[in-house]
Design an enzyme around this catalytic site. Structure first.
Site, PDB file in Angstrom:
ATOM      1  N   ASN A   1       1.381   0.069   5.610  1.00 60.41           N
ATOM      2  CA  ASN A   1       1.946  -0.412   4.350  1.00 60.41           C
ATOM      3  C   ASN A   1       2.879  -1.571   4.683  1.00 60.41           C
ATOM      4  O   ASN A   1       3.880  -1.382   5.380  1.00 60.41           O
ATOM      5  CB  ASN A   1       2.739   0.725   3.664  1.00 60.41           C
ATOM      6  CG  ASN A   1       3.591   0.231   2.511  1.00 60.41           C
ATOM      7  OD1 ASN A   1       3.270  -0.758   1.859  1.00 60.41           O
ATOM      8  ND2 ASN A   1       4.694   0.909   2.253  1.00 60.41           N
ATOM      9  N   GLY A   2       2.559  -2.774   4.199  1.00 60.94           N
ATOM     10  CA  GLY A   2       3.434  -3.907   4.439  1.00 60.94           C
ATOM     11  C   GLY A   2       2.677  -5.181   4.748  1.00 60.94           C
ATOM     12  O   GLY A   2       1.480  -5.297   4.464  1.00 60.94           O
TER      13      GLY A   2
ATOM     14  N   ARG B   1      -4.728   1.193  -1.172  1.00 60.63           N
ATOM     15  CA  ARG B   1      -4.599  -0.221  -0.856  1.00 60.63           C
ATOM     16  C   ARG B   1      -4.386  -1.113  -2.071  1.00 60.63           C
ATOM     17  O   ARG B   1      -5.093  -0.982  -3.074  1.00 60.63           O
ATOM     18  CB  ARG B   1      -5.839  -0.708  -0.101  1.00 60.63           C
ATOM     19  CG  ARG B   1      -5.668  -2.151   0.408  1.00 60.63           C
ATOM     20  CD  ARG B   1      -6.904  -2.691   1.072  1.00 60.63           C
ATOM     21  NE  ARG B   1      -6.622  -3.982   1.679  1.00 60.63           N
ATOM     22  CZ  ARG B   1      -7.541  -4.895   1.952  1.00 60.63           C
ATOM     23  NH1 ARG B   1      -8.803  -4.682   1.680  1.00 60.63           N
ATOM     24  NH2 ARG B   1      -7.190  -6.049   2.507  1.00 60.63           N
ATOM     25  N   LEU B   2      -3.393  -2.003  -1.946  1.00 63.20           N
ATOM     26  CA  LEU B   2      -3.251  -3.152  -2.839  1.00 63.20           C
ATOM     27  C   LEU B   2      -3.648  -4.368  -2.011  1.00 63.20           C
ATOM     28  O   LEU B   2      -2.965  -4.733  -1.057  1.00 63.20           O
ATOM     29  CB  LEU B   2      -1.804  -3.294  -3.333  1.00 63.20           C
ATOM     30  CG  LEU B   2      -1.505  -4.543  -4.173  1.00 63.20           C
ATOM     31  CD1 LEU B   2      -2.273  -4.513  -5.482  1.00 63.20           C
ATOM     32  CD2 LEU B   2      -0.005  -4.658  -4.449  1.00 63.20           C
TER      33      LEU B   2
ATOM     34  N   ILE C   1      13.599 -12.227 -16.925  1.00 61.40           N
ATOM     35  CA  ILE C   1      13.795 -11.505 -18.176  1.00 61.40           C
ATOM     36  C   ILE C   1      15.215 -11.754 -18.657  1.00 61.40           C
ATOM     37  O   ILE C   1      16.127 -12.007 -17.871  1.00 61.40           O
ATOM     38  CB  ILE C   1      13.534  -9.991 -18.066  1.00 61.40           C
ATOM     39  CG1 ILE C   1      14.540  -9.335 -17.129  1.00 61.40           C
ATOM     40  CG2 ILE C   1      12.124  -9.706 -17.656  1.00 61.40           C
ATOM     41  CD1 ILE C   1      14.611  -7.842 -17.308  1.00 61.40           C
TER      42      ILE C   1
ATOM     43  N   GLY D   1      15.241 -12.573  -4.018  1.00 56.63           N
ATOM     44  CA  GLY D   1      16.407 -13.064  -3.284  1.00 56.63           C
ATOM     45  C   GLY D   1      17.220 -11.959  -2.658  1.00 56.63           C
ATOM     46  O   GLY D   1      18.377 -12.191  -2.256  1.00 56.63           O
TER      47      GLY D   1
ATOM     48  N   CYS E   1       0.824  -1.199   0.000  1.00 55.72           N
ATOM     49  CA  CYS E   1       0.000   0.000   0.000  1.00 55.72           C
ATOM     50  C   CYS E   1       0.859   1.250   0.000  1.00 55.72           C
ATOM     51  O   CYS E   1       2.076   1.193   0.034  1.00 55.72           O
ATOM     52  CB  CYS E   1      -0.897   0.013   1.239  1.00 55.72           C
ATOM     53  SG  CYS E   1      -1.881  -1.501   1.443  1.00 55.72           S
TER      54      CYS E   1
END
Length: 632
Positions: free
Chosen positions: A75-76, A50-51, A291, A364, A2
């Protein structure tokens, strides 16, 4: 994942315009496309984008505690929220949602600021306690999630997940800090102890702020640190078993999501290890994304494909052109502050690819810092051995004199490029490692600066806070101090900033299982020989993963994302190199000497020298200054 924003009046309680908070939050819409909200009360306003990742429908923000006495924007992710929830329920807490946000509220009501020690995860949050009339701002241990702060006229503090959230506030002054230019020209990013704008700061990793109405804000307070001062006991077999257990914990806890989840896969040790442990823990094929480049010498997709086949992942890859410079302006807008890590370009591409298939991706990040995986750390350990044998009274004149006359020799084979090593050996350990990490040494920066910069910079040098961090490190050896500085300085300023901004720009949540704080603390206690053995960094990590990964994945030379900067500035970006050398934003201010920049560009374009990295630095600085201009 978020975006959060807000305003707090700490001098005099004044009304907060909800539309102003909404504009700040809307500037972060890319961080949270699934919902938004604003809450205001006398003297405080909180905004949220918000996501949705956990409890998709049931945890809108800003969120009130069950008793209505506290409000939070967050957020988190808190990975142990279910265990905390059970503990808090036994203590009488009531919950109306199934997510982690409400758990933070209940934890605050029970433990106050000490609740931070119980939270396992990545987070930044702003919590307003209506009874105590306090605002509590906190950032996670390693600095995975960011928070910018600005004191405004009239005794208010504004905050936002990204600088662009503060830029949406009309009272924010857009005055460039020349010391931030010095920091940026040294490291290629603006470290967390500073911001590109005067009057703006960042909440440091592992720190919190507690503010009250009617009181001047106190300095940030540290609530977590990592120590290299102790050593784990036991042999390789025991330590390897402990490491594997902690890695499994880190990976497993970050696989909890109510949306599609996958992983970045470069084919290197770290991302391959994460995918291996995800595959072990998952009942279905792991979604992996890679990619590659259309230049074979820098393309590593064959290694990623090898790992994907080994673990039968649902693999997706995309080949992109090595000529990605069309995204320069996008990168400048994404980062706000100048950011010269050219791997941000391919990082953005892999995040965009991942978002086509998943909402959460594991990375990673963190293993190189924690387990001594960088070549510079290996060289530093060797240099420290030389320093322990040769007294400084001998090293300084001998190596210093040789280093000054040794040619820079960018064109020569690596073993013949000894100038930096000689100069590092002539200095102390902290100064030597700072020189190894810096893009431009002090004498190189001085040659580029104009009179205004030299005057405004004064006695300050960007290496000073870095060397101080190393000197004050809770550590036993030079390698310990180098790793500590990497974790405290390089990791949040460069690596995690890159991952956060590029993933959020794509609407993707990135998680870093190898930055589980229990794993980081364990790695810091490992005997040096378990981290670095000969020329092999991350030795115990690689040894442990031999049961999962083939030798050519574990022990081939580290490459990472490669961007052909030198070729760009001798080819399609040659015009940009000349333009940036004449830029009024850089030279008209007196920060840079026009003749020095012109000579830099000409020498590179002609092939006399390789200044590709510095030209990229200057180009990204110029683009960021355009972006930050008041008319932007």
């Amino acid at each position: 994942m978020c975006g959060i924003a807000g305003i707090f009046h700490y001098e005099t309680v004044k009304p907060v315009d909800p539309r102003r908070v909404e504009r700040m939050a809307d500037a972060l819409a890319h961080r949270g496309p699934d919902g938004s909200g604003v809450w205001t009360a006398p003297g405080v306003g909180l905004g949220h984008r918000r996501l949705s990742v956990i409890d998709l429908e049931g945890s809108p923000q800003p969120m009130h505690s069950a008793d209505g006495r506290a409000v939070i924007v967050f957020n988190g992710e808190i990975y142990n929220y279910r265990e905390l929830r059970r503990e808090l329920i036994q203590d009488g807490a009531q919950f109306h949602t199934d997510g982690d946000t409400e758990v933070i509220l209940a934890a605050w009501r029970k433990w106050g600021p000490d609740c931070l020690h119980r939270l396992e995860g990545m987070f930044v949050f702003a919590l307003y306690d209506c009874d105590r009339r306090q605002l509590f701002l906190a950032r996670d241990r390693l600095g995975v999630k960011p928070l910018y702060l600005a004191r405004l006229e009239g005794g208010a503090l504004a905050f936002a997940s990204e600088l662009k959230g503060l830029l949406a506030h009309p009272l924010l002054r857009r005055t460039i800090d020349p010391l931030a230019i010095e920091d940026y020209m040294t490291w290629g990013y603006v470290p967390d102890h500073r911001s590109v704008l005067k009057g703006v700061e960042k909440l440091a990793a592992g720190h919190f702020l507690l503010l009250e109405h009617g009181r001047t804000p106190e300095p940030q307070r540290q609530w977590w640190d990592v120590s290299f001062a102790e050593r784990e006991k036991g042999g390789t077999r025991d330590l390897s078993a402990q490491l594997l257990h902690r890695m499994r914990e880190g990976v497993g806890s970050r696989m909890v999501a109510d949306v599609p989840l996958g992983a970045f896969l470069s084919g290197g040790v770290d991302s391959s290890s994460v995918v291996a442990l995800m595959s072990e823990a998952s009942k279905s094929p792991v979604t992996t994304c890679s990619i590659g480049f259309d230049v074979e010498s820098v393309d590593e997709t064959r290694y990623a494909r090898q790992v994907a086949e080994l673990f039968a992942t649902d693999h997706h890859e995309r080949i992109v052109s090595a000529d990605q410079f069309d995204a320069i302006d996008s990168i400048a807008a994404i980062f706000d502050e100048p950011f010269a890590d050219a791997s941000a370009l391919p990082s953005l591409r892999v995040c965009q690819l991942a978002r086509e298939h998943v909402t959460v991706a594991l990375s990673g990040d963190g293993a190189d810092e924690a387990f001594a995986g960088y070549r510079r750390q290996m060289f530093h350990a060797r240099e420290e051995q030389a320093r322990s044998v040769l007294p400084r009274t001998l090293r300084q004149p001998l190596f210093g004199s040789l280093g000054k006359v040794w040619p820079k020799a960018d064109w020569a084979p690596r073993p013949l490029r000894a100038k930096s090593t000689l100069l590092a050996l002539s200095a102390g350990g902290e100064a030597g490692y700072a020189r190894a990490l810096a893009i431009l040494a002090p004498e190189q920066r001085k040659a580029l600066y104009g009179d205004t910069m030299l005057r405004e910079r004064g006695e300050y040098r960007a290496e000073q806070p870095f060397e101080e961090t190393m000197r004050d490190a809770p550590a036993r050896s030079g390698l310990d101090r180098a790793q500590y500085a990497d974790l405290k300085f390089w990791l949040p300023g460069d690596i995690l900033t890159k991952t956060d901004r590029t993933s959020m720009a794509a609407g993707l949540e990135a998680r870093e299982p190898l930055l589980d704080h229990r794993l980081i603390e364990f790695a810091a206690r490992l005997p040096q020989r378990q981290r670095l053995r000969g020329t092999t960094g991350k030795w115990l990590l690689k040894h442990t993963m031999e049961r999962y990964l083939p030798e050519d994945i574990l022990y081939r030379r580290k490459q990472g994302f490669v961007t052909p900067l030198a070729e760009w500035f001798r080819g399609p970006l040659a015009g940009e190199a000349r333009a940036v050398a004449a830029s009024e934003l850089l030279t008209g201010s007196g920060w840079f000497a026009r003749k020095a920049l012109s000579r830099l560009a000409d020498d590179h374009i002609s092939g006399r020298s390789d200044h590709g990295r510095v030209l990229w630095q200057l180009l990204m600085l110029e683009r960021s200054l355009r972006h930050l201009a008041p008319s932007a």
